[in-house]
Design an enzyme around this catalytic site. Structure first.
Site, mmCIF file in Angstrom:
data_model
loop_
_atom_site.group_PDB
_atom_site.id
_atom_site.type_symbol
_atom_site.label_atom_id
_atom_site.label_comp_id
_atom_site.label_asym_id
_atom_site.label_seq_id
_atom_site.Cartn_x
_atom_site.Cartn_y
_atom_site.Cartn_z
ATOM 1 N N ARG A 69 18.860 -61.179 26.316
ATOM 2 C CA ARG A 69 17.546 -61.799 26.476
ATOM 3 C C ARG A 69 16.625 -61.513 25.283
ATOM 4 O O ARG A 69 15.841 -62.370 24.869
ATOM 5 C CB ARG A 69 16.952 -61.265 27.785
ATOM 6 N N ILE A 96 10.293 -66.343 31.722
ATOM 7 C CA ILE A 96 9.236 -65.409 31.330
ATOM 8 C C ILE A 96 9.388 -65.169 29.833
ATOM 9 O O ILE A 96 10.478 -64.822 29.367
ATOM 10 C CB ILE A 96 9.386 -64.064 32.088
ATOM 11 N N LEU A 97 8.307 -65.359 29.103
ATOM 12 C CA LEU A 97 8.367 -65.132 27.658
ATOM 13 C C LEU A 97 8.256 -63.646 27.359
ATOM 14 O O LEU A 97 7.545 -62.910 28.036
ATOM 15 C CB LEU A 97 7.222 -65.884 26.971
ATOM 16 N N ASN A 109 -0.150 -70.745 30.696
ATOM 17 C CA ASN A 109 0.874 -71.079 31.681
ATOM 18 C C ASN A 109 0.199 -71.761 32.865
ATOM 19 O O ASN A 109 -0.994 -71.564 33.105
ATOM 20 C CB ASN A 109 1.592 -69.801 32.130
ATOM 21 N N THR A 110 0.954 -72.534 33.591
ATOM 22 C CA THR A 110 0.435 -73.179 34.792
ATOM 23 C C THR A 110 1.363 -72.873 35.959
ATOM 24 O O THR A 110 2.580 -72.755 35.785
ATOM 25 C CB THR A 110 0.262 -74.699 34.564
ATOM 26 N N HIS A 111 0.758 -72.703 37.147
ATOM 27 C CA HIS A 111 1.537 -72.280 38.309
ATOM 28 C C HIS A 111 1.065 -73.049 39.549
ATOM 29 O O HIS A 111 -0.142 -73.180 39.756
ATOM 30 C CB HIS A 111 1.349 -70.768 38.525
ATOM 31 N N ASP A 143 1.188 -63.288 30.250
ATOM 32 C CA ASP A 143 1.502 -61.949 29.756
ATOM 33 C C ASP A 143 2.957 -61.666 30.115
ATOM 34 O O ASP A 143 3.678 -62.586 30.511
ATOM 35 C CB ASP A 143 0.508 -60.902 30.282
ATOM 36 N N GLY A 145 4.251 -60.179 32.560
ATOM 37 C CA GLY A 145 4.573 -60.162 33.984
ATOM 38 C C GLY A 145 4.880 -61.561 34.492
ATOM 39 O O GLY A 145 4.867 -62.545 33.744
ATOM 40 N N ASP A 147 3.535 -64.375 36.271
ATOM 41 C CA ASP A 147 2.293 -65.022 36.712
ATOM 42 C C ASP A 147 1.163 -64.022 36.928
ATOM 43 O O ASP A 147 0.374 -64.155 37.875
ATOM 44 C CB ASP A 147 2.547 -65.854 37.996
HETATM 45 C C1 GRF Z 1 4.737 -77.531 37.846
HETATM 46 O O1 GRF Z 1 4.235 -77.552 39.175
HETATM 47 C C2 GRF Z 1 4.733 -76.156 37.288
HETATM 48 O O2 GRF Z 1 3.600 -75.407 37.598
HETATM 49 C C3 GRF Z 1 5.955 -75.593 37.956
HETATM 50 O O3 GRF Z 1 6.907 -76.631 37.865
HETATM 51 C C4 GRF Z 1 6.219 -77.873 37.828
HETATM 52 C C5 GRF Z 1 6.627 -78.578 36.545
HETATM 53 O O4 GRF Z 1 6.475 -79.946 36.665
HETATM 54 N N1 GRF Z 1 6.376 -74.356 37.395
HETATM 55 P P1 GRF Z 1 6.707 -80.921 35.421
HETATM 56 O O5 GRF Z 1 8.020 -80.545 34.761
HETATM 57 O O6 GRF Z 1 5.541 -80.764 34.486
HETATM 58 O O7 GRF Z 1 6.752 -82.283 36.025
#
Ligand code: GRF
Length: 206
Positions: A69, A96-97, A109-111, A143, A145, A147
């Site tokens: 990794r 995870i980066l 990042n988006t969650h 970071d 971790g 999320d």
């Molecule tokens: C998003 O809901 C993201 O937060 C999650 O996976 C989804 C990705 O969707 N980890 P897409 O590939 O942008 O359509």
């Protein structure tokens, strides 16, 4: 397109609808950012196809192609650095980066859940299983971790009677795409500061 526009490298692992929302947004010169490359941890995904259709450079670094990794982390950071980003955006990037990327660049990042509840790869499933009536999405700085980085923006999405994971995730993603585009644009145009866990738009001293 302004040469001053903030340079984004976007990382994807899947369908890339969040990437597409960014690609649509950067078409407007006043947005303040442009996508300079799209990277992935796997081949054959719609996210890469979207980038190719947009005429953008793409790269793939698969963990399986490296001895461990750490070696993948170093290789990925090198690929990202080659495009000189001001900001790296993980848009559904399911890895995870490690430190090589996180120390070199700010990473967003988006969650698909309201952190700190339901982190990890199954945020939508876990929220449904818990029985919450309100979930949503979170845009945060990454970071090391899972999320756990400082939160920048969140938006709530109600859980409806009869929701299943796929349906709820689609409703969250509709909100998530807007939140991601809005957050990246504000960071690009206004800058940001981080104090402890608090992220504010605007440059230091403004
Ligand atoms: C998003 O809901 C993201 O937060 C999650 O996976 C989804 C990705 O969707 N980890 P897409 O590939 O942008 O359509």
């Amino acid at each position: 397109m302004s040469s001053q526009a903030v340079r984004l490298v976007v990382l994807v692992s899947g369908s890339g609808t969040n990437l597409q929302a960014l690609l649509d947004a950067v078409a407007d010169d006043t947005y303040g950012a442009r996508v300079v490359a799209v990277g992935a941890d796997r081949e054959g995904i719609e996210g890469l196809a979207r980038a190719e259709r947009a005429g953008l450079p793409t790269f793939v670094e698969r963990v399986a192609d490296h001895p461990d990794r750490q070696a993948w982390d170093v290789a990925l950071a090198g690929r990202i650095a080659g495009h000189r980003p001001d900001l790296v955006v993980c848009a559904g990037f399911m890895k995870i980066l490690g430190a090589p990327t996180l120390r070199a660049f700010p990473v967003l990042n988006t969650h698909p859940a309201l952190l700190p509840s339901f982190p990890g790869a199954h945020g939508v499933r876990d929220a449904l299983a818990y029985g919450v009536r309100l979930t949503g999405c979170t845009v945060m700085l990454a970071d090391e971790g899972v999320d756990t980085g400082p939160i920048i923006a969140q938006q709530a999405v109600p859980v409806l009677d009869g929701d299943d994971e796929a349906g709820l995730h689609e409703r969250i993603k509709t909100v998530e795409r807007h939140l991601l585009v809005d957050t990246v644009g504000r960071m690009a145009r206004e800058g940001w500061t981080v104090t402890g866990r608090t992220v504010r738009f605007g440059r230091a001293g403004e």
